[in-house]
Design an enzyme around this catalytic site. Structure first.
Site, short mmCIF file in Angstrom:
data_model
loop_
_atom_site.label_atom_id
_atom_site.label_comp_id
_atom_site.label_asym_id
_atom_site.label_seq_id
_atom_site.Cartn_x
_atom_site.Cartn_y
_atom_site.Cartn_z
N THR A 1 -15.39 -3.20 -7.96
CA THR A 1 -15.41 -3.48 -6.52
C THR A 1 -16.86 -3.61 -6.07
OG1 THR A 1 -13.38 -2.21 -6.25
CG2 THR A 1 -14.62 -2.70 -4.25
N GLY B 1 -21.46 5.52 3.64
CA GLY B 1 -20.39 6.04 2.79
C GLY B 1 -20.76 5.94 1.33
N LEU B 2 -20.96 7.10 0.68
CA LEU B 2 -21.34 7.10 -0.73
C LEU B 2 -20.22 7.69 -1.58
CD1 LEU B 2 -25.15 7.92 -0.93
CD2 LEU B 2 -24.00 5.72 -0.88
N SER C 1 -11.70 1.23 -11.07
CA SER C 1 -11.98 -0.09 -10.48
C SER C 1 -13.19 -0.07 -9.56
CB SER C 1 -10.76 -0.57 -9.70
OG SER C 1 -10.44 0.35 -8.66
N ASP D 1 -23.65 9.71 4.38
CA ASP D 1 -22.25 10.06 4.12
C ASP D 1 -21.93 11.29 4.97
OD1 ASP D 1 -20.11 9.42 1.62
OD2 ASP D 1 -19.86 11.37 2.58
N LYS E 1 0.85 -1.20 0.00
CA LYS E 1 0.00 0.00 0.00
C LYS E 1 0.88 1.23 0.00
CE LYS E 1 -4.57 0.74 0.37
NZ LYS E 1 -5.68 -0.17 0.00
#
Ligand code: PHE
Length: 325
Positions: free
Chosen positions: A141, A165-166, A137, A188, A71
């Site tokens: 996901t 969470g948007l 991606s 959110d 990461k």
């Protein structure tokens, strides 16, 4: 030290600490996104990089990918936004790793940023299609999250979900659930993302729904929040949802079924590696992403059979895969 290598280098252009943690290359070259966000201190970014890179090793192992976990984190000081200078600095540090680690998008970065990082190193996933990559991606996901939710719930139209969470992934999950006819509430911290049935983050966390879908930052599930949950299950794309492994036992004791985020969130990396490394069609890659459903079912079944938690089963699976490599 559990990590193979951790590079902390002050960016030549930005002066910011660029942190790349390579947790493991035992299964193959490490992959993991580039997270650029504010932290109180760059050392907090380091702690996040260590945790997130380890989670990527689990994610790859559980998805049967021939890759390890890594990461990148750049901790922005308050009020500073990431520009081209930061991205080029990131590219230089990744270039220095010579292919042991490749990056991709994560919180605070997207496909266009991958193009900029790509000016300094070829070890970059998810550039836009025009630039030769597999593109954003986040939708893939989300497809993986939906596959996990189907494995958990069966017909989605009969169930209720609280999406917390948007952002890029959460927004797609919200739409896919809504399109599937599910009952969805959402929240959110950023009120401009408001859509559908909207509640506060606190109401979302404690909503009486079939499934809570964490799609924001990690560390949501703690000894303080678990006793307040009223959902039957939890499955979402946020990385590192548990503050600590022991919280998996608290969830179990409370009768809340938790789907490990290392399984649920793998769609992006599964799709990107299938298309960019194995040159598979997007349709074949999507099939692999939907395989997340079967992977999750297997882990949940094993946990039920052994009287353990999904966390423990997932962890054991990862250890087995790594030991056999
Ligand atoms: N942010 C992605 C994750 O946490 C990382 C990633 C996606 C890496 C796509 C490469 C390609 O899984």
């Amino acid at each position: 030290m559990r990590h193979e290598q951790v590079v902390i280098q002050r960016g030549e252009r930005s002066g910011l600490a660029v942190i790349v943690a390579v947790h493991s290359t035992r299964l193959g070259p490490a992959i993991g996104g580039c997270r650029i966000k504010q932290y109180p201190d760059w050392r907090d970014g380091l702690a996040d990089a260590l945790r997130l890179s380890e989670a990527m090793t689990s994610k790859c192992a559980l998805a049967s990918l021939p890759h390890g976990g890594g990461k990148t984190v750049v901790a922005l000081p308050p009020g500073v936004t990431a520009g081209r200078d930061v991205l080029l600095d990131v590219g230089d540090v990744i270039a220095g790793l010579g292919g042991r680690y490749s990056t991709g998008p994560d919180v605070g970065t997207g496909p266009d940023d991958m193009v900029t990082i790509g000016e300094r190193t070829p070890y970059v996933f998810c550039r836009p299609a025009e630039a030769g990559g597999s593109g954003d991606s986040s939708e893939h996901t989300a497809v993986g999250v939906i596959a996990a939710l189907r494995a958990l719930c069966g017909d989605l139209s009969a169930k209720s979900f609280a999406v917390l969470g948007l952002g890029r992934v959460g927004g797609h999950v919200w739409r896919m659930l809504t399109d599937a006819g599910a009952t969805v509430i959402a929240s959110d911290v950023d009120d401009r993302k408001r859509r559908g049935t909207w509640v506060s983050p606190e109401e979302c966390l404690t909503a009486e729904v079939d499934v809570l879908v964490p799609a924001a930052l990690g560390g949501l599930l703690t000894p303080a929040t678990v006793p307040r949950l009223r959902c039957a299950a939890i499955a979402g794309p946020a990385n590192n949802q548990l503050d600590d492994p022991a919280t998996a036992d608290l969830l179990h004791a409370r009768g809340v079924l938790w789907a490990p985020d290392s399984i649920v969130s793998a769609g992006g990396i599964i799709h990107a590696t299938a298309v960019e490394l194995r040159h598979e069609t997007s349709a074949r890659a999507a099939e692999r992403v939907r395989g997340i459903g079967a992977t999750l079912s297997g882990i949940l079944r094993a946990a039920a059979e052994h009287g353990t938690t999904p966390y423990a089963e997932a962890r054991e699976h990862v250890e087995r895969v790594l030991a056999a490599a």
